[in-house]
Design an enzyme around this catalytic site. Structure first.
Site, PDB file in Angstrom:
ATOM      1  N   CYS A 279      34.283 -24.229 -40.801  1.00 18.28           N
ATOM      2  CA  CYS A 279      33.688 -24.744 -42.040  1.00 18.28           C
ATOM      3  C   CYS A 279      33.729 -23.636 -43.101  1.00 18.28           C
ATOM      4  O   CYS A 279      34.203 -22.534 -42.841  1.00 18.28           O
ATOM      5  CB  CYS A 279      32.246 -25.177 -41.769  1.00 18.28           C
ATOM      6  SG  CYS A 279      31.130 -23.787 -41.406  1.00 18.28           S
TER       7      CYS A 279
ATOM      8  N   HIS B 172      26.493 -21.237 -35.659  1.00 15.71           N
ATOM      9  CA  HIS B 172      27.823 -21.740 -35.312  1.00 15.71           C
ATOM     10  C   HIS B 172      28.504 -20.769 -34.355  1.00 15.71           C
ATOM     11  O   HIS B 172      28.226 -19.560 -34.362  1.00 15.71           O
ATOM     12  CB  HIS B 172      28.680 -21.872 -36.565  1.00 15.71           C
ATOM     13  CG  HIS B 172      28.282 -22.996 -37.458  1.00 15.71           C
ATOM     14  ND1 HIS B 172      29.155 -23.566 -38.345  1.00 15.71           N
ATOM     15  CD2 HIS B 172      27.101 -23.643 -37.628  1.00 15.71           C
ATOM     16  CE1 HIS B 172      28.536 -24.525 -39.019  1.00 15.71           C
ATOM     17  NE2 HIS B 172      27.280 -24.582 -38.594  1.00 15.71           N
TER      18      HIS B 172
ATOM     19  N   GLU C  21      31.455 -19.497 -34.366  1.00 17.89           N
ATOM     20  CA  GLU C  21      32.193 -18.417 -35.025  1.00 17.89           C
ATOM     21  C   GLU C  21      31.266 -17.286 -35.461  1.00 17.89           C
ATOM     22  O   GLU C  21      31.602 -16.109 -35.315  1.00 17.89           O
ATOM     23  CB  GLU C  21      32.927 -18.941 -36.275  1.00 17.89           C
ATOM     24  CG  GLU C  21      33.943 -20.014 -35.982  1.00 17.89           C
ATOM     25  CD  GLU C  21      33.392 -21.424 -36.163  1.00 17.89           C
ATOM     26  OE1 GLU C  21      34.135 -22.274 -36.686  1.00 17.89           O
ATOM     27  OE2 GLU C  21      32.226 -21.681 -35.793  1.00 17.89           O
TER      28      GLU C  21
ATOM     29  N   CYS D 210      31.878 -20.389 -41.950  1.00 22.76           N
ATOM     30  CA  CYS D 210      32.560 -19.626 -40.906  1.00 22.76           C
ATOM     31  C   CYS D 210      33.899 -19.068 -41.386  1.00 22.76           C
ATOM     32  O   CYS D 210      34.254 -17.936 -41.047  1.00 22.76           O
ATOM     33  CB  CYS D 210      32.741 -20.493 -39.673  1.00 22.76           C
ATOM     34  SG  CYS D 210      31.139 -20.942 -38.931  1.00 22.76           S
TER      35      CYS D 210
END
Length: 156
Positions: free
Chosen positions: A83, A53, A55, A86
């Protein structure tokens, strides 16, 4: 331009690059003071890594630049509400703030489905600002998924 908008705009450029490469268009930037110390874009499809991801990429880069995993005094800017993974990573990295653009009704854990940064059982808390340049961030995500639905069959 407000500083939060400035950094979300930078994250939007990273999101565009992710979308152009076939990943969900999400970008993230870690800022300390007025300096970018980490950037990331979604890379799950390209790497086959479920943790790819934006992040996570940005936090890893920021930790490497800082010489340690603690990131006090930093703000994580991201185009989509983080999410659970993260948001948790930002908490454990001890960033001061999370600022995001579009709200995520399916997986958002900074106020939409859950609010991990505000849970006192997990940490001292992280300030969250959501909805910065919301429409630009949401428009990019909607266009990406609309185009994918037109070119890929829906599997039931």
């Amino acid at each position: 331009m407000h500083p939060d908008e400035r950094w979300i705009t930078r994250a939007l450029a990273l999101a565009r690059a992710a979308g152009d490469a076939g990943d969900v268009p999400v970008g993230a930037v870690v800022v300390r003071g007025d300096e970018v110390i980490g950037e990331g874009e979604n890379r799950r499809e390209r790497t086959g890594d479920p943790t790819g991801h934006a992040e996570i990429e940005a936090l890893r880069q920021a930790a490497a630049a800082s010489g340690g995993w603690r990131l006090p005094g930093c703000t994580l800017y991201v185009t989509l509400e983080p999410c659970a993974m993260c948001a948790g990573a930002a908490l454990w990295a001890r960033v001061d703030r999370i600022v995001f653009g579009a709200f995520d009704a399916e997986a958002g854990c900074c106020g939409t489905l859950y609010n991990l940064p505000a849970d006192p059982r997990l940490s001292a808390g992280v300030a969250v600002t959501g909805g910065v340049l919301h429409e630009e961030c949401a428009r990019m995500l909607r266009a990406f998924f609309r185009a994918r639905r037109q070119t890929e069959p829906r599997v039931l």
